[in-house]
Design a protein around this motif. Structure first.
Motif, short mmCIF file in Angstrom:
data_model
loop_
_atom_site.label_atom_id
_atom_site.label_comp_id
_atom_site.label_asym_id
_atom_site.label_seq_id
_atom_site.Cartn_x
_atom_site.Cartn_y
_atom_site.Cartn_z
N VAL A 38 49.62 40.20 40.70
CA VAL A 38 48.33 40.13 40.02
C VAL A 38 47.29 39.92 41.11
CG1 VAL A 38 46.90 38.93 38.34
CG2 VAL A 38 49.36 39.14 37.94
N ASP A 39 46.47 40.92 41.33
CA ASP A 39 45.46 40.87 42.38
C ASP A 39 44.07 40.74 41.76
OD1 ASP A 39 47.17 41.35 44.74
OD2 ASP A 39 47.54 43.27 43.75
N THR A 40 43.33 39.72 42.16
CA THR A 40 41.97 39.55 41.68
C THR A 40 41.05 40.42 42.52
OG1 THR A 40 42.44 37.30 40.96
CG2 THR A 40 40.12 37.89 41.27
N LEU A 41 40.36 41.34 41.87
CA LEU A 41 39.47 42.27 42.56
C LEU A 41 38.07 41.70 42.70
CD1 LEU A 41 40.60 45.52 40.69
CD2 LEU A 41 41.47 44.61 42.86
N SER A 42 37.61 41.00 41.65
CA SER A 42 36.30 40.34 41.71
C SER A 42 36.25 39.23 40.69
CB SER A 42 35.16 41.34 41.45
OG SER A 42 35.13 41.71 40.09
N ARG A 43 35.39 38.26 40.96
CA ARG A 43 35.21 37.14 40.04
C ARG A 43 33.80 36.61 40.26
NH1 ARG A 43 39.96 33.27 39.93
NH2 ARG A 43 40.57 34.61 38.23
N GLU A 44 33.04 36.51 39.16
CA GLU A 44 31.69 36.00 39.28
C GLU A 44 31.26 35.32 37.99
OE1 GLU A 44 29.55 39.57 40.23
OE2 GLU A 44 29.48 40.23 38.15
N VAL A 45 30.36 34.36 38.12
CA VAL A 45 29.80 33.66 36.97
C VAL A 45 28.37 34.11 36.80
CG1 VAL A 45 29.20 31.41 36.00
CG2 VAL A 45 31.31 31.66 37.30
N LEU A 52 32.20 33.73 32.89
CA LEU A 52 33.02 34.08 34.04
C LEU A 52 33.61 35.47 33.80
CD1 LEU A 52 34.67 33.45 36.66
CD2 LEU A 52 36.41 32.43 35.14
N ARG A 53 33.29 36.41 34.69
CA ARG A 53 33.81 37.79 34.58
C ARG A 53 34.78 38.01 35.74
NH1 ARG A 53 33.13 42.93 36.55
NH2 ARG A 53 33.23 44.62 35.02
N THR A 54 36.00 38.43 35.39
CA THR A 54 37.04 38.63 36.40
C THR A 54 37.65 40.01 36.23
OG1 THR A 54 37.56 36.27 36.31
CG2 THR A 54 39.19 37.69 37.35
N GLU A 55 37.84 40.71 37.34
CA GLU A 55 38.55 41.99 37.34
C GLU A 55 39.86 41.79 38.09
OE1 GLU A 55 35.96 45.67 37.98
OE2 GLU A 55 34.82 44.05 38.94
N ARG A 56 40.96 42.25 37.49
CA ARG A 56 42.26 42.11 38.13
C ARG A 56 43.04 43.42 38.05
NH1 ARG A 56 45.18 36.71 36.04
NH2 ARG A 56 45.33 37.90 34.12
N LEU A 57 43.90 43.60 39.03
CA LEU A 57 44.85 44.71 39.04
C LEU A 57 46.23 44.09 38.86
CD1 LEU A 57 45.44 47.74 39.47
CD2 LEU A 57 45.78 47.19 41.90
N ILE A 58 46.91 44.51 37.79
CA ILE A 58 48.24 43.97 37.49
C ILE A 58 49.26 45.07 37.78
CG2 ILE A 58 49.72 42.99 35.70
CD1 ILE A 58 47.03 42.09 34.34
N THR A 59 50.22 44.75 38.64
CA THR A 59 51.26 45.71 39.01
C THR A 59 52.56 45.22 38.39
OG1 THR A 59 50.15 46.09 41.11
CG2 THR A 59 52.44 46.83 40.95
N CYS A 60 53.22 46.13 37.67
CA CYS A 60 54.47 45.74 37.01
C CYS A 60 55.47 46.89 36.99
CB CYS A 60 54.21 45.24 35.60
SG CYS A 60 53.08 46.21 34.64
N TYR A 82 44.50 47.86 34.84
CA TYR A 82 43.21 47.30 35.23
C TYR A 82 42.74 46.41 34.09
CZ TYR A 82 38.20 47.07 36.12
OH TYR A 82 36.92 46.62 36.32
N GLU A 83 42.39 45.16 34.42
CA GLU A 83 41.99 44.19 33.40
C GLU A 83 40.64 43.59 33.76
OE1 GLU A 83 44.58 40.64 31.92
OE2 GLU A 83 43.26 39.91 33.54
N THR A 84 39.76 43.50 32.77
CA THR A 84 38.50 42.80 32.92
C THR A 84 38.48 41.70 31.86
OG1 THR A 84 37.41 44.87 33.56
CG2 THR A 84 35.98 43.03 32.99
N SER A 85 38.18 40.48 32.30
CA SER A 85 38.14 39.38 31.34
C SER A 85 36.80 38.68 31.39
CB SER A 85 39.27 38.39 31.60
OG SER A 85 39.11 37.79 32.86
N TYR A 86 36.44 38.11 30.25
CA TYR A 86 35.17 37.39 30.11
C TYR A 86 35.48 36.04 29.47
CZ TYR A 86 33.58 42.20 30.57
OH TYR A 86 33.39 43.48 31.00
N VAL A 87 35.15 34.96 30.17
CA VAL A 87 35.35 33.62 29.63
C VAL A 87 33.98 33.04 29.36
CG1 VAL A 87 36.33 31.33 30.00
CG2 VAL A 87 37.48 33.35 30.96
N SER A 88 33.70 32.78 28.09
CA SER A 88 32.42 32.21 27.70
C SER A 88 32.62 30.77 27.24
CB SER A 88 31.79 33.02 26.57
OG SER A 88 30.60 32.39 26.14
N PRO A 89 32.33 29.79 28.12
CA PRO A 89 32.49 28.39 27.72
C PRO A 89 31.57 28.01 26.56
CG PRO A 89 32.24 28.58 30.10
CD PRO A 89 31.92 29.92 29.51
#
Length: 195
Positions: A38-45, A52-60, A82-89
């Protein structure tokens, strides 16, 4: 196109679920042994929304029916997502959107997962988290309608099986995380007493 959807309620609070979500593919989760990296490509708030927006590359590694891999020309069991996640506290909401990169010209899988507090739980001190999942699966095999339908049906069935295993594995991760948090709270309490 075929749609797979499911809902589930975790007997854990949203803070527990949203935190443990980052440990979902940890080595001791035996149901995620197919995940190689699981490689984090970018992460920013976002400074305004706090999201919090995170982009990851998941290899399986993926196994699929022989007839599907033959039809798709699969020569390697390795695939990338390719995964993009959004965490809204503020909203107490985690939204994860993923799409396959491998074989995407032949099979498109677009998944959306949402974790949010279960507001139907009215027991004081007992919080739960609602999980909802939807995957849109489309075989892109041109005019071969029967083959396209068979690939989509097989993909939905596989997705259903994997979703069940994934929930079971995440339950194990949540249990382990809760033990770690409880041990940490006990340690902090002991330190306060001895101070």
């Amino acid at each position: 196109m075929r749609v797979f959807s499911s809902t589930y309620t975790f007997d854990y609070s949203w803070p527990e679920v949203s935190t443990a979500n980052w440990q979902k593919y940890c080595p001791w989760n035996k149901t995620s042994s197919h995940v190689i990296a699981v490689d984090t490509l970018s992460r920013e708030v976002d400074p305004i929304t706090g999201i919090l927006r995170t982009e990851r590359l998941i290899t399986c590694t993926q196994t699929c029916p022989v007839w599907v891999s033959t039809l798709l020309g699969a020569t390697s069991p390795t695939s990338h997502i390719y995964e993009t996640s959004y965490v809204s506290p503020a909203d107490k909401r985690v939204t994860m959107c993923s799409t396959n990169l491998t074989w995407s010209n032949l099979l498109s899988v677009r998944e959306t997962v949402v974790y949010e507090p279960d507001l139907s739980c009215s027991e004081p001190g007992h919080e739960r988290t609602k999980f909802s999942q939807e995957a849109r699966i489309t075989a892109l095999c041109g005019g071969w309608k029967k083959i396209k339908e068979k690939i989509e049906e097989a993909s939905v069935e596989r997705f259903r099986d994997n979703a069940k295993k994934g929930r079971e594995g995440f339950e194990m991760v949540l249990e382990m995380s809760r033990r770690v948090w409880e041990n940490e709270k006990e340690r902090e309490a002991r330190e306060k007493i001895s101070a």
